[in-house]
Design a protein around this motif. Structure first.
Motif, PDB file in Angstrom:
ATOM      1  N   VAL A  23       0.811  -1.195   0.081  1.00  0.00           N
ATOM      2  CA  VAL A  23       0.061   0.218  -0.050  1.00  0.00           C
ATOM      3  C   VAL A  23       0.976   1.368   0.010  1.00  0.00           C
ATOM      4  O   VAL A  23       0.586   2.156  -0.648  1.00  0.00           O
ATOM      5  N   SER A  24       2.019   1.278   0.881  1.00  0.00           N
ATOM      6  CA  SER A  24       2.882   2.282   0.721  1.00  0.00           C
ATOM      7  C   SER A  24       3.619   2.619  -0.849  1.00  0.00           C
ATOM      8  O   SER A  24       3.701   3.773  -0.866  1.00  0.00           O
ATOM      9  N   ARG A 128       3.522   8.430   4.078  1.00  0.00           N
ATOM     10  CA  ARG A 128       4.338   7.145   4.066  1.00  0.00           C
ATOM     11  C   ARG A 128       5.343   6.820   5.143  1.00  0.00           C
ATOM     12  O   ARG A 128       5.223   5.719   5.773  1.00  0.00           O
ATOM     13  N   ASP A 129       5.760   7.791   5.914  1.00  0.00           N
ATOM     14  CA  ASP A 129       6.546   7.850   7.097  1.00  0.00           C
ATOM     15  C   ASP A 129       5.677   7.262   8.207  1.00  0.00           C
ATOM     16  O   ASP A 129       6.111   6.582   8.757  1.00  0.00           O
ATOM     17  N   MET A 130       4.532   7.864   8.165  1.00  0.00           N
ATOM     18  CA  MET A 130       3.621   7.510   9.254  1.00  0.00           C
ATOM     19  C   MET A 130       3.254   6.212   8.900  1.00  0.00           C
ATOM     20  O   MET A 130       2.994   5.494  10.108  1.00  0.00           O
ATOM     21  N   LEU A 131       2.936   5.577   7.857  1.00  0.00           N
ATOM     22  CA  LEU A 131       2.660   4.283   7.517  1.00  0.00           C
ATOM     23  C   LEU A 131       3.738   3.225   8.113  1.00  0.00           C
ATOM     24  O   LEU A 131       3.465   2.177   8.734  1.00  0.00           O
ATOM     25  N   GLU A 147       0.963   7.741  20.099  1.00  0.00           N
ATOM     26  CA  GLU A 147       0.769   9.107  20.183  1.00  0.00           C
ATOM     27  C   GLU A 147       1.615   9.659  19.222  1.00  0.00           C
ATOM     28  O   GLU A 147       1.366  10.949  18.571  1.00  0.00           O
ATOM     29  N   LYS A 148       2.891   9.076  18.599  1.00  0.00           N
ATOM     30  CA  LYS A 148       3.804   9.657  17.727  1.00  0.00           C
ATOM     31  C   LYS A 148       3.054   9.732  16.313  1.00  0.00           C
ATOM     32  O   LYS A 148       3.164  10.693  15.764  1.00  0.00           O
ATOM     33  N   ILE A 149       2.335   8.690  16.119  1.00  0.00           N
ATOM     34  CA  ILE A 149       1.640   8.937  14.792  1.00  0.00           C
ATOM     35  C   ILE A 149       0.353   9.814  14.661  1.00  0.00           C
ATOM     36  O   ILE A 149       0.453  10.477  13.768  1.00  0.00           O
ATOM     37  N   GLU A 192      -4.838  13.490   3.075  1.00  0.00           N
ATOM     38  CA  GLU A 192      -5.169  13.905   4.262  1.00  0.00           C
ATOM     39  C   GLU A 192      -6.205  12.878   4.799  1.00  0.00           C
ATOM     40  O   GLU A 192      -5.851  12.311   6.179  1.00  0.00           O
ATOM     41  N   ARG A 193      -6.990  12.160   3.876  1.00  0.00           N
ATOM     42  CA  ARG A 193      -7.696  11.013   4.401  1.00  0.00           C
ATOM     43  C   ARG A 193      -6.931   9.688   4.636  1.00  0.00           C
ATOM     44  O   ARG A 193      -7.325   9.192   5.502  1.00  0.00           O
ATOM     45  N   ILE A 194      -5.925   9.383   3.944  1.00  0.00           N
ATOM     46  CA  ILE A 194      -4.995   8.447   4.241  1.00  0.00           C
ATOM     47  C   ILE A 194      -4.436   8.485   5.483  1.00  0.00           C
ATOM     48  O   ILE A 194      -4.286   7.707   6.200  1.00  0.00           O
TER      49      ILE A 194
END
Length: 226
Positions: A23-24, A128-131, A147-149, A192-194
């Motif tokens: 997905v990324s 992508r970094d969040m994912l 919390e970081k995410i 943003e929705r992702i």
């Protein structure tokens, strides 16, 4: 029996991570094709979209089989349920990436704004970094990353607002950029929705480890209906 369940659960997490990695890649390909105005690359992504949907179905079958045949205890049951729900979010993220690719195919290349596209590329990379953070945390069962995410998503929202404001002003000043501006707003909203979907993953991570159902970033509009 316990060893068999542990091995099957490990495989479920591994397959979930593989799906997340795919997905990324979809997000990256969709964004790059949009910025490069590469309709062929975008069409390739649209054509192969069903592979991610198939991954979700496979994960769902694995999860339901584990719950039905292995009768897991409470902690293990939560782990299976969290993957079941998180895989649905990954599938939805893939759908959003495909929508970006579809927009690439639809939109014309005139009146494009390079500075806005640079910002869109930056936003996509942050998502992508969040994912990646979420997938790594799932494998480590590390709910401290939630919390970081959530904080990363707040930054995503800020970037979304900045791009939206920039594009809106440009559209007001020059009506000829209206079509490109509307396209930028659509693509930015999809990204943003992702980000919101990835926050869902973080919430499932907390549920997996603690059994608590929480809502991170409570001011955001949840993406359940998108």
């Amino acid at each position: 029996m316990k060893n068999i369940f542990s091995e099957e659960l490990k495989k479920l997490f591994s397959d979930f991570t593989d799906m997340g990695t795919a997905v990324s890649g979809q997000i990256a390909q969709a964004t790059q094709s949009y910025i490069d105005h590469d309709k062929a690359a975008a069409q390739s992504l649209v054509t192969h979209d069903q592979s991610i949907n198939g991954n979700e179905v496979d994960l769902e079958k694995q999860a339901l089989t584990l719950m039905t045949l292995q009768q897991p205890v409470a902690d293990d049951f939560r782990a299976v349920v969290s993957i079941l729900k998180a895989s649905a979010d990954l599938e939805r993220i893939g759908d959003h990436a495909t929508s970006i690719a579809s927009e690439t195919i639809r939109v014309k290349g005139s009146h494009r704004n390079q500075s806005v596209e640079v910002k869109i590329a930056s936003l996509s990379q942050q998502i992508r970094d969040m994912l990646t953070t979420a997938l790594t945390a799932f494998n480590a069962n590390d709910a401290t990353q939630a919390e970081k995410i959530a904080k990363q998503d707040q930054s995503v929202d800020d970037q979304f607002d900045e791009i939206r404001n920039t594009v809106t002003v440009a559209m007001q000043q020059d009506p000829e950029v209206a079509a490109a501006g509307a396209s930028y707003l659509l693509v930015t909203k999809l990204l943003e929705r992702i980000g919101d979907r990835i926050v869902n993953l973080a919430e499932e991570l907390v549920y997996n480890q603690t059994g608590e159902i929480i809502e991170l970033n409570q001011s955001r509009i949840r993406p359940d209906g998108d």
